[in-house]
Design a protein around this motif. Sequence first.
Motif, PDB file in Angstrom:
ATOM      1  N   SER A 188       0.839  -1.204  -0.081  1.00 52.77           N
ATOM      2  CA  SER A 188       0.049  -0.339  -0.302  1.00 52.77           C
ATOM      3  C   SER A 188       0.128   1.103   0.009  1.00 52.77           C
ATOM      4  O   SER A 188       0.168   2.345  -0.579  1.00 52.77           O
ATOM      5  N   LEU A 189       2.178   1.095   0.242  1.00 53.61           N
ATOM      6  CA  LEU A 189       2.694   2.446   0.519  1.00 53.61           C
ATOM      7  C   LEU A 189       4.109   2.132  -0.852  1.00 53.61           C
ATOM      8  O   LEU A 189       4.428   3.811  -0.859  1.00 53.61           O
ATOM      9  N   GLY A 190       3.560   0.989  -1.655  1.00 53.21           N
ATOM     10  CA  GLY A 190       4.644   1.431  -3.011  1.00 53.21           C
ATOM     11  C   GLY A 190       5.316   0.136  -2.908  1.00 53.21           C
ATOM     12  O   GLY A 190       6.416   0.812  -3.513  1.00 53.21           O
ATOM     13  N   VAL A 191       6.105  -0.644  -2.231  1.00 51.53           N
ATOM     14  CA  VAL A 191       7.539  -1.200  -1.937  1.00 51.53           C
ATOM     15  C   VAL A 191       6.619  -2.181  -3.232  1.00 51.53           C
ATOM     16  O   VAL A 191       5.676  -3.030  -3.070  1.00 51.53           O
ATOM     17  N   ARG A 192       7.509  -2.656  -4.048  1.00 47.50           N
ATOM     18  CA  ARG A 192       7.273  -3.507  -4.636  1.00 47.50           C
ATOM     19  C   ARG A 192       7.967  -4.911  -4.171  1.00 47.50           C
ATOM     20  O   ARG A 192       9.208  -5.074  -3.484  1.00 47.50           O
ATOM     21  N   LEU A 193       7.401  -5.817  -4.029  1.00 47.98           N
ATOM     22  CA  LEU A 193       7.824  -7.485  -3.780  1.00 47.98           C
ATOM     23  C   LEU A 193       7.612  -8.613  -4.846  1.00 47.98           C
ATOM     24  O   LEU A 193       6.570  -8.537  -5.670  1.00 47.98           O
ATOM     25  N   GLU A 194       8.469  -8.814  -4.375  1.00 43.91           N
ATOM     26  CA  GLU A 194       9.135 -10.379  -5.372  1.00 43.91           C
ATOM     27  C   GLU A 194       9.415 -11.654  -5.133  1.00 43.91           C
ATOM     28  O   GLU A 194      10.238 -12.103  -3.896  1.00 43.91           O
ATOM     29  N   PHE A 195       8.046 -12.483  -5.134  1.00 43.35           N
ATOM     30  CA  PHE A 195       8.576 -13.779  -4.314  1.00 43.35           C
ATOM     31  C   PHE A 195       8.771 -15.067  -5.716  1.00 43.35           C
ATOM     32  O   PHE A 195       9.374 -14.934  -6.544  1.00 43.35           O
ATOM     33  N   GLY A 196       9.433 -16.270  -4.734  1.00 42.84           N
ATOM     34  CA  GLY A 196       9.733 -17.296  -5.373  1.00 42.84           C
ATOM     35  C   GLY A 196      11.097 -17.663  -6.064  1.00 42.84           C
ATOM     36  O   GLY A 196      11.304 -18.973  -7.357  1.00 42.84           O
ATOM     37  N   HIS A 197      11.817 -16.628  -5.604  1.00 40.26           N
ATOM     38  CA  HIS A 197      13.075 -16.728  -6.399  1.00 40.26           C
ATOM     39  C   HIS A 197      14.003 -16.135  -5.314  1.00 40.26           C
ATOM     40  O   HIS A 197      13.444 -15.138  -4.869  1.00 40.26           O
ATOM     41  N   GLU A 198      15.357 -17.277  -4.773  1.00 44.57           N
ATOM     42  CA  GLU A 198      16.536 -16.876  -4.468  1.00 44.57           C
ATOM     43  C   GLU A 198      17.265 -15.821  -5.129  1.00 44.57           C
ATOM     44  O   GLU A 198      17.804 -16.050  -6.142  1.00 44.57           O
ATOM     45  N   MET A 199      17.385 -14.550  -4.506  1.00 47.64           N
ATOM     46  CA  MET A 199      18.090 -13.597  -4.907  1.00 47.64           C
ATOM     47  C   MET A 199      19.781 -14.125  -4.538  1.00 47.64           C
ATOM     48  O   MET A 199      20.123 -14.439  -3.900  1.00 47.64           O
ATOM     49  N   THR A 200      20.310 -14.104  -5.668  1.00 47.16           N
ATOM     50  CA  THR A 200      21.860 -14.561  -5.510  1.00 47.16           C
ATOM     51  C   THR A 200      22.479 -13.556  -5.019  1.00 47.16           C
ATOM     52  O   THR A 200      22.275 -12.201  -5.633  1.00 47.16           O
ATOM     53  N   ALA A 201      23.945 -12.572  -5.019  1.00 47.01           N
ATOM     54  CA  ALA A 201      25.079 -12.394  -4.771  1.00 47.01           C
ATOM     55  C   ALA A 201      25.210 -11.390  -6.073  1.00 47.01           C
ATOM     56  O   ALA A 201      25.020 -10.396  -6.462  1.00 47.01           O
ATOM     57  N   ASP A 202      25.094 -12.044  -7.331  1.00 41.85           N
ATOM     58  CA  ASP A 202      25.424 -12.359  -8.093  1.00 41.85           C
ATOM     59  C   ASP A 202      24.149 -11.223  -9.145  1.00 41.85           C
ATOM     60  O   ASP A 202      24.818 -10.724 -10.458  1.00 41.85           O
ATOM     61  N   GLU A 203      22.813 -11.483  -8.590  1.00 38.01           N
ATOM     62  CA  GLU A 203      22.106 -10.900  -9.290  1.00 38.01           C
ATOM     63  C   GLU A 203      21.686  -9.441  -8.135  1.00 38.01           C
ATOM     64  O   GLU A 203      21.292  -8.772  -9.146  1.00 38.01           O
ATOM     65  N   LEU A 204      21.953  -9.085  -7.273  1.00 42.95           N
ATOM     66  CA  LEU A 204      22.156  -7.900  -6.712  1.00 42.95           C
ATOM     67  C   LEU A 204      22.347  -7.049  -8.127  1.00 42.95           C
ATOM     68  O   LEU A 204      23.152  -6.761  -8.897  1.00 42.95           O
ATOM     69  N   PRO A 205      21.163  -5.805  -7.802  1.00 43.51           N
ATOM     70  CA  PRO A 205      21.646  -5.050  -8.634  1.00 43.51           C
ATOM     71  C   PRO A 205      22.838  -3.941  -8.716  1.00 43.51           C
ATOM     72  O   PRO A 205      22.852  -3.747  -7.670  1.00 43.51           O
ATOM     73  N   ALA A 206      23.118  -3.374  -9.497  1.00 41.41           N
ATOM     74  CA  ALA A 206      24.803  -2.806  -9.539  1.00 41.41           C
ATOM     75  C   ALA A 206      23.731  -1.367  -8.792  1.00 41.41           C
ATOM     76  O   ALA A 206      24.933  -0.991  -8.556  1.00 41.41           O
TER      77      ALA A 206
END
Length: 404
Positions: A109-127
């Motif tokens: 409701s405050l505008g946070v984006r939620l992404e489910f079902g995928h394990e984020m790895t260190a290599d995938e972090l946005p630069a």
Amino acid sequence: MKVTCVGGGPAGLYLSILLKRQDPSTEITVHERNAEGSTYGWGVTYWRGLLDKLHAHDPESARAVEEASVRWCDGVAHVGDRSTRHRGDEGFGIGRHRLLELLAARARSLGVRLEFGHEMTADELPADADLVVAGDGLHSTLRGRSADHHGTRVTAGRNPYIWLGTPKVFDAFTFAFVETEHGWIWCYAYGYGAEGSTCVVECAPETWTGLGLDRADEAEGLTLLGKLFERLLDGHPLIGRSTSDGRTQWLTFQTLTNQRWYRDNVVLLGDAAHTTHYSIGAGTTLALEDAIALAAALRAHPTLPGALAAYQREREAALLPVQSAARHSAQWYENLPRYINLPPHRMFALLGQRHSPLLPYVPPQLYYGLDKAVGQVDALRRFKRWLGPKLARTAHTRAPAGRD
């Protein structure tokens, strides 16, 4: 500011809420490895102090959490066929699934984006992320990549334990201790809603192997535990959470600490930074308090390094007494035979004193007597403080009028 949070547990979701409230222009994405609506465990506990903090920092989500929670003030202990009940502090229980659902809805409701079902790895972090929050739990992949830098230390407890559920709703925080031919086994149980309660079962390693729980599959283990805690459950079943091969998930508690909670723009949060033994019921509280402290530090300090350093200093200081209490609480249960044969009311009193660093070194009966005497002295002092002004006022009103 662009924030990437890895881990959609209570800490990560609540931090995203607080950061959006502080600055709606902050771009926040929370990545959770599990599918939305799936989580482990049944219910979590917290106490009035946490609820007051939640109301102070985000009244809307606090009201939703409070309305969805059950509460109790009593503690009950069953030792064999003996029982005792004591009035204590106000406690709360809420289903973990429901808590996450409420926090996720508020974050969205405050505008946070939620992404489910995928394990984020260190290599995938946005630069281009200004801040990366590692809120991915005890087995954090982000922390593990820099374990030497963080000074990560994990210490295993002695006793095996298992998280279970039951449709029985307990009206108090309940302890049950059952004696078997292989030693004692016990359960912590608390309600979290109309749908049921959480039950954590624990025992010494020799009891676990003696009963065959180390070799039983899930169905066999639940059947055995159901018989052992038959009186406690009143005919209700225990519910497990099996692995893919049907084994029950017995664990030994992992106490995790870190010397350094951040590196560059990556900061640890919640169980990724620290764990405390489940017997003090503080895990969710500490995770949410981490989020509160981190959000406050980011607001108060103009630079990220200064904010992260301030966050670690504050939380380390706050955690010291909690970690000490958790350590002594775990040791109390690991030395249960020292206390279990006391009269139930005395055993329960010392159960409440299990955080004391002095208790392991004083004979239990003597400690109970000293603690009771100190309590009476404190009560007498409070009574005298209350009575003193009243006696003074009475003496003043009854004294004859003086002469000027």
